[in-house]
Design a protein around this motif. Structure first.
Motif, PDB file in Angstrom:
ATOM      1  N   HIS A 292       0.932  -1.192   0.045  1.00  0.00           N
ATOM      2  CA  HIS A 292      -0.134  -0.119  -0.152  1.00  0.00           C
ATOM      3  C   HIS A 292       0.843   1.539  -0.166  1.00  0.00           C
ATOM      4  O   HIS A 292       0.608   2.198  -0.884  1.00  0.00           O
ATOM      5  CB  HIS A 292      -0.919  -0.051   1.313  1.00  0.00           C
ATOM      6  CG  HIS A 292      -2.172  -0.738   0.995  1.00  0.00           C
ATOM      7  ND1 HIS A 292      -2.886  -0.406   0.040  1.00  0.00           N
ATOM      8  CD2 HIS A 292      -2.939  -1.683   1.946  1.00  0.00           C
ATOM      9  CE1 HIS A 292      -4.074  -1.567   0.133  1.00  0.00           C
ATOM     10  NE2 HIS A 292      -4.159  -2.022   1.137  1.00  0.00           N
ATOM     11  N   GLN A 293       1.780   1.286   0.895  1.00  0.00           N
ATOM     12  CA  GLN A 293       2.717   2.451   0.873  1.00  0.00           C
ATOM     13  C   GLN A 293       3.563   2.781  -0.542  1.00  0.00           C
ATOM     14  O   GLN A 293       3.612   3.851  -0.863  1.00  0.00           O
ATOM     15  CB  GLN A 293       3.719   2.179   1.801  1.00  0.00           C
ATOM     16  CG  GLN A 293       3.112   2.304   3.421  1.00  0.00           C
ATOM     17  CD  GLN A 293       4.092   2.216   4.461  1.00  0.00           C
ATOM     18  OE1 GLN A 293       5.531   2.051   4.194  1.00  0.00           O
ATOM     19  NE2 GLN A 293       3.644   1.923   5.781  1.00  0.00           N
ATOM     20  N   ASP A 296       0.982   4.185  -2.555  1.00  0.00           N
ATOM     21  CA  ASP A 296       0.596   5.421  -2.350  1.00  0.00           C
ATOM     22  C   ASP A 296       1.303   6.361  -2.991  1.00  0.00           C
ATOM     23  O   ASP A 296       1.110   7.378  -3.545  1.00  0.00           O
ATOM     24  CB  ASP A 296       0.767   5.676  -0.788  1.00  0.00           C
ATOM     25  CG  ASP A 296      -0.390   5.050   0.161  1.00  0.00           C
ATOM     26  OD1 ASP A 296      -1.391   4.495  -0.637  1.00  0.00           O
ATOM     27  OD2 ASP A 296      -0.239   4.913   1.337  1.00  0.00           O
ATOM     28  N   ASP A 297       2.854   6.149  -3.033  1.00  0.00           N
ATOM     29  CA  ASP A 297       3.912   6.988  -3.569  1.00  0.00           C
ATOM     30  C   ASP A 297       3.823   7.086  -5.142  1.00  0.00           C
ATOM     31  O   ASP A 297       3.856   7.794  -5.766  1.00  0.00           O
ATOM     32  CB  ASP A 297       5.140   6.610  -2.899  1.00  0.00           C
ATOM     33  CG  ASP A 297       6.268   7.654  -3.561  1.00  0.00           C
ATOM     34  OD1 ASP A 297       6.178   8.900  -3.214  1.00  0.00           O
ATOM     35  OD2 ASP A 297       7.061   7.053  -4.280  1.00  0.00           O
ATOM     36  N   ARG A 300       0.887   9.096  -6.562  1.00  0.00           N
ATOM     37  CA  ARG A 300       1.179  10.494  -6.609  1.00  0.00           C
ATOM     38  C   ARG A 300       2.034  10.963  -7.591  1.00  0.00           C
ATOM     39  O   ARG A 300       1.685  11.995  -8.404  1.00  0.00           O
ATOM     40  CB  ARG A 300       1.890  10.700  -5.192  1.00  0.00           C
ATOM     41  CG  ARG A 300       2.102  12.164  -4.925  1.00  0.00           C
ATOM     42  CD  ARG A 300       3.014  12.241  -3.713  1.00  0.00           C
ATOM     43  NE  ARG A 300       4.136  11.530  -3.579  1.00  0.00           N
ATOM     44  CZ  ARG A 300       5.465  12.021  -4.091  1.00  0.00           C
ATOM     45  NH1 ARG A 300       5.451  12.899  -4.805  1.00  0.00           N
ATOM     46  NH2 ARG A 300       6.486  11.172  -4.155  1.00  0.00           N
ATOM     47  N   ARG A 355      -7.272  -2.095  -2.630  1.00  0.00           N
ATOM     48  CA  ARG A 355      -6.989  -0.724  -2.847  1.00  0.00           C
ATOM     49  C   ARG A 355      -7.970   0.365  -2.860  1.00  0.00           C
ATOM     50  O   ARG A 355      -7.584   1.751  -2.629  1.00  0.00           O
ATOM     51  CB  ARG A 355      -6.188  -0.843  -4.267  1.00  0.00           C
ATOM     52  CG  ARG A 355      -5.356   0.462  -4.536  1.00  0.00           C
ATOM     53  CD  ARG A 355      -4.191   0.537  -3.345  1.00  0.00           C
ATOM     54  NE  ARG A 355      -3.387   1.831  -3.689  1.00  0.00           N
ATOM     55  CZ  ARG A 355      -2.698   2.737  -2.745  1.00  0.00           C
ATOM     56  NH1 ARG A 355      -2.278   2.101  -1.736  1.00  0.00           N
ATOM     57  NH2 ARG A 355      -2.652   3.845  -2.779  1.00  0.00           N
ATOM     58  N   ARG A 358      -8.208   3.481  -0.484  1.00  0.00           N
ATOM     59  CA  ARG A 358      -6.736   4.182  -0.028  1.00  0.00           C
ATOM     60  C   ARG A 358      -6.286   4.957  -1.559  1.00  0.00           C
ATOM     61  O   ARG A 358      -5.417   5.739  -1.507  1.00  0.00           O
ATOM     62  CB  ARG A 358      -5.722   3.270   0.114  1.00  0.00           C
ATOM     63  CG  ARG A 358      -4.583   3.932   0.940  1.00  0.00           C
ATOM     64  CD  ARG A 358      -4.035   3.010   1.924  1.00  0.00           C
ATOM     65  NE  ARG A 358      -2.848   3.320   2.252  1.00  0.00           N
ATOM     66  CZ  ARG A 358      -1.911   2.658   3.182  1.00  0.00           C
ATOM     67  NH1 ARG A 358      -2.294   1.735   4.147  1.00  0.00           N
ATOM     68  NH2 ARG A 358      -0.661   2.945   3.484  1.00  0.00           N
ATOM     69  N   CYS A 359      -6.992   4.556  -2.644  1.00  0.00           N
ATOM     70  CA  CYS A 359      -6.308   4.961  -3.896  1.00  0.00           C
ATOM     71  C   CYS A 359      -6.676   6.533  -4.125  1.00  0.00           C
ATOM     72  O   CYS A 359      -7.941   6.999  -3.777  1.00  0.00           O
ATOM     73  CB  CYS A 359      -7.346   4.125  -5.266  1.00  0.00           C
ATOM     74  SG  CYS A 359      -6.798   4.551  -6.673  1.00  0.00           S
TER      75      CYS A 359
END
Length: 375
Positions: A292-293, A296-297, A300, A355, A358-359
């Protein structure tokens, strides 16, 4: 058998600095003339007989007896001794660090390898380059900028996974063999998009610092699974969706053929990545947070990548059929973006990663500006 002539044979070894002790075995063999043959009793499993199927002798056809057992943990010897061979003492370790099956395995990896071997193609012979005709300047410039982007990003899918190949326990050789085909695929993709940029009077366009940052993050991922999430679920998945829509993007039949062939290759890579993460998350649920981390990046950076003209406008020009239809092209690009996000989330679902909550990728392309500012 005729005698082979070796040039300057008398000089061979005349200045060698290393001298070996005579082999006790060879001395005995030459003295007695009797072979040892002890190695004949050191077979891994005698009597197994692999039978070819309708498509020949494939990897799955040799998964028989003990040879078909892929261990949950790779051999402690950490050498390249073949899985199933008799292991002797004092094998030199190569220091493999990926020694658990879940860290690299995917249940479809053998089939994907066979498909990759069977579907190799040549960018020189299999693309109908002679049919490439001059295009209006705006379309050619847009296509060349897209080819520049693809030339820039494609080879990371070779550089990054192969960085981990030498760290994988050799008992998981199927994975290594598949990753080797992926590297070959990506070499061909870089090759074909560079050729396309130079083949019709255009040339390479503008490189992107944001694309380079995205590639560096993939290359620097802290684990193979983390890298797989960034590379296969999002990065290559993004490119795969783009290739699938090749008929709406490609300004010529030649370009359509390029996208079609690259799409087949990318499907294998993405298929491996999703299945590997499924196996890894099932065996080690705690890895989900690391994945997930990474995503996340990666999401972005993808949003930031679409904040510059050279990333947005070429696609709109190609899909609209020219600058004169730019608004129509932007509308079509919005539809493509929606498909990209949809297929990405489907891949996450397939991998067993929830996901959606959190997407940060908006499903509406017009919302990218707002999200990018918030990020």
């Amino acid at each position: 058998m005729s005698q082979v002539h070796i040039k300057d044979e008398e000089r061979v070894g005349s200045e060698a600095r290393v001298k070996l002790q005579p082999s006790v075995y060879l001395k005995k063999l030459y003295d007695s003339g009797t072979p040892d043959l002890e190695w004949m009793n050191q077979m891994g499993e005698w009597g197994v007989r692999a039978k070819p199927g309708n498509l020949g002798l494939r990897l799955k056809d040799i998964e028989i007896g003990s040879y078909g057992v892929v261990p949950e943990h790779g051999g402690e010897h950490r050498s390249m001794a073949p899985r199933g061979a008799r292991i002797v003492e004092e094998l030199p370790s190569l220091g493999f660090t990926i020694n658990d099956k879940a860290e690299c395995w995917a249940d479809n990896v053998s089939e994907l390898y066979e498909e990759a071997v069977g579907r190799q193609w040549s960018s020189a012979r299999d693309i109908p380059w002679t049919e490439l005709k001059p295009l209006p300047d705006d379309l050619e410039r847009a296509m060349c900028q897209l080819c520049t982007f693809l030339t820039e990003v494609e080879f990371i899918a070779a550089d990054a996974p192969t960085r981990w190949m030498s760290k994988m326990n050799h008992d998981f050789f199927e994975v290594k063999m598949f990753l080797a085909t992926q590297a070959m695929d990506e070499a061909r993709h870089m090759d074909v998009f560079r050729k396309r940029a130079l083949a019709n009077g255009g040339g390479l366009g503008k490189a992107s610092a944001l694309s380079e940052l995205s590639l560096k993050k993939i290359f620097d991922a802290p684990s193979f699974s983390a890298q797989t999430a960034r590379l296969h679920l999002l990065g290559e998945g993004f490119v795969l969706t783009l290739f699938r829509q090749g008929e709406f993007i490609a300004p010529s039949r030649v370009d359509q053929e390029i996208f079609r062939r690259c799409m087949q290759d990318e499907s294998r890579h993405v298929g491996y990545g999703a299945m590997h993460l499924r196996a890894q998350l099932k065996a080690n649920p705690a890895v989900a947070e690391e994945v997930h981390q990474q995503l996340d990046d990666a999401e972005r950076i993808l949003l930031e990548t679409f904040s510059v003209p050279e990333a947005v406008e070429p696609m709109a020009i190609l899909m609209g059929g020219g600058i004169k239809n730019f608004d129509k092209g932007m509308e079509m690009q919005g539809q493509l973006w929606r498909r990209i996000v949809h297929e990405y989330l489907q891949r996450c679902d397939s991998a067993g990663l929830d996901r959606r909550p959190r997407c940060i990728l908006p499903t509406d392309f017009s919302k990218l500006v707002d999200v990018a500012v918030a990020a």
